[in-house]
Motif scaffolding. Structure first.
Motif: not given
Lengths: 78, 291
Positions: A6-7, A10-11, A56-58, A60-61, A64-65, A68, B67-68, B94, B105, B109, B113
């Motif tokens: 989903d994450l 979405y991106i 790379d940014a995607i 990293a995000v 991070a998710a 957790k 979403k994260m 985090l 990052a 993103v 978007i």
């Protein structure tokens, strides 16, 4: 293992010209799980970005998710 | 994103609009006004929030966090030039990551978007719990402390690799500091700031004499001690990060003989800068640093 499609979806769908052609699937592995993204050829460059900056940014995000939830996830364009 | 609208009435159109704006807590330039009814002593208006860039940005940030699976509040800190979005909450380390890596990052993103399909690209800054200000303060303090050490010892110091923005802070902070000057060396993402006594050029010594691989990087060792408030974020404990990080033991110990550069002297080939003492003038960036 949580679902990160989903994450990622979405991106990616938010940044491509052809969101309808974006397909995101989760492939579970033993230690690392992959999120595989397929998309229109013309959008590949945009998602990767100059020097891989965008992907790379995607990653990293997403990392991070996943961190957790103590998951390891790799995002790959197939 | 659905737009919010509010209806209000007053004796005049202006008064009705005023009331609606108070209700929305919004400035006049961010709304559309529609007059529904205007009679002597009675006016009714509908005020609709314009879909501003800042509001869209807040929405994208909130969606992404949701979403994260990260629980946080999202605010607009600054509505323009550049738009700044604040994320507030607990346990957001985090989202910041080591030295703000993840935050950077995340911001990339969000910008991707927001700018999709737009020709007028605008920059958006995302901040978490004022991390950027805190980091800026840390970098400034570190720069001043190291500059003081350079003045005292007459030895140059090389800082950790830093972001362009952080290097800029060091250059600006030390611009007016007497007795020291700053230079940047190396290639991204390993570009570092060197702080040196005024009148000494790091560049020429480095070009003349690249350090042997086995040589301890003495000066760097000193700088590595100052990793700021987030020094523990590396996650590798005491291990070298790029394979060239000197251990604490590589630093000159108390009482150990040092060869200081005479500060304030003009550059000359005969200067005992580093030519005579390769270990002291070691240039970690390699043979061809750039200014």
């Amino acid at each position: 293992m949580y679902d990160y499609t989903d994450l990622v979806g979405y991106i990616i769908k938010s940044i491509v010209a052809k969101p309808d052609e974006v397909k995101v699937t989760m492939v579970e592995g033993e230690r690392t799980n992959r999120v595989e993204v397929s998309l229109a050829n013309e959008d590949v460059g945009k998602v990767i970005g100059r020097g891989g900056r965008n992907i790379d940014a995607i990653r990293a995000v997403v990392r991070a998710a996943a961190l957790k939830n103590h998951d390891r996830v790799m995002v790959e364009i197939v | 994103m659905t737009s919010t609208s509010v209806e209000a009435s007053g004796k005049t159109v202006d008064e009705a609009v005023e009331k609606a704006l108070e209700n929305l807590e919004e400035a006049r330039e961010n709304v559309e006004v529609e007059v529904l009814d205007e009679q002597p002593e009675e006016a009714r208006v509908r005020v609709t929030l314009r879909d501003t860039y800042a509001r869209k940005a807040r929405q994208v940030v909130a969606d992404l966090l949701l979403k994260m699976g990260i629980l946080a509040q999202v605010y607009i800190r600054k509505a323009d030039d550049p738009v700044m979005i604040d994320i507030g909450g607990e346990n957001l380390g985090l989202l910041i990551g080591w030295r703000g890596e993840t935050l950077r990052a995340f911001q990339t993103v969000v910008n991707l978007i927001l700018n999709e399909g737009r020709s007028d690209r605008r920059r958006l800054v995302v901040d978490v719990e004022h991390y950027r200000n805190r980091r800026e303060e840390t970098v400034k303090e570190m720069a001043l402390r190291l500059a003081e050490r350079v003045r005292r010892t007459g030895e140059r110091l090389v800082m950790d690799p830093m972001q362009a923005y952080e290097r800029r802070i060091v250059h600006i902070t030390l611009e007016k500091e007497p007795g020291v000057k700053t230079e940047s060396h190396g290639e991204e993402p390993h570009r570092r700031v060197a702080i040196l006594p005024d009148g000494v050029s790091a560049t020429r010594t480095a070009v003349d004499r690249p350090p042997p691989a086995s040589q301890p990087l003495t000066r760097q060792g000193a700088a590595y001690g100052d990793r700021g408030a987030y020094g523990d974020r590396g996650g590798y404990g005491d291990r070298p990060r790029y394979g060239d990080r000197p251990r604490f033991g590589d630093r000159p110990r108390f009482g150990e003989q040092r060869q200081p550069d005479p500060p304030g002297q003009p550059d000359s080939p005969g200067q005992p800068d580093s030519l005579g003492q390769p270990a002291e003038g070691a240039e970690p960036e390699g043979p061809e640093p750039q200014g």
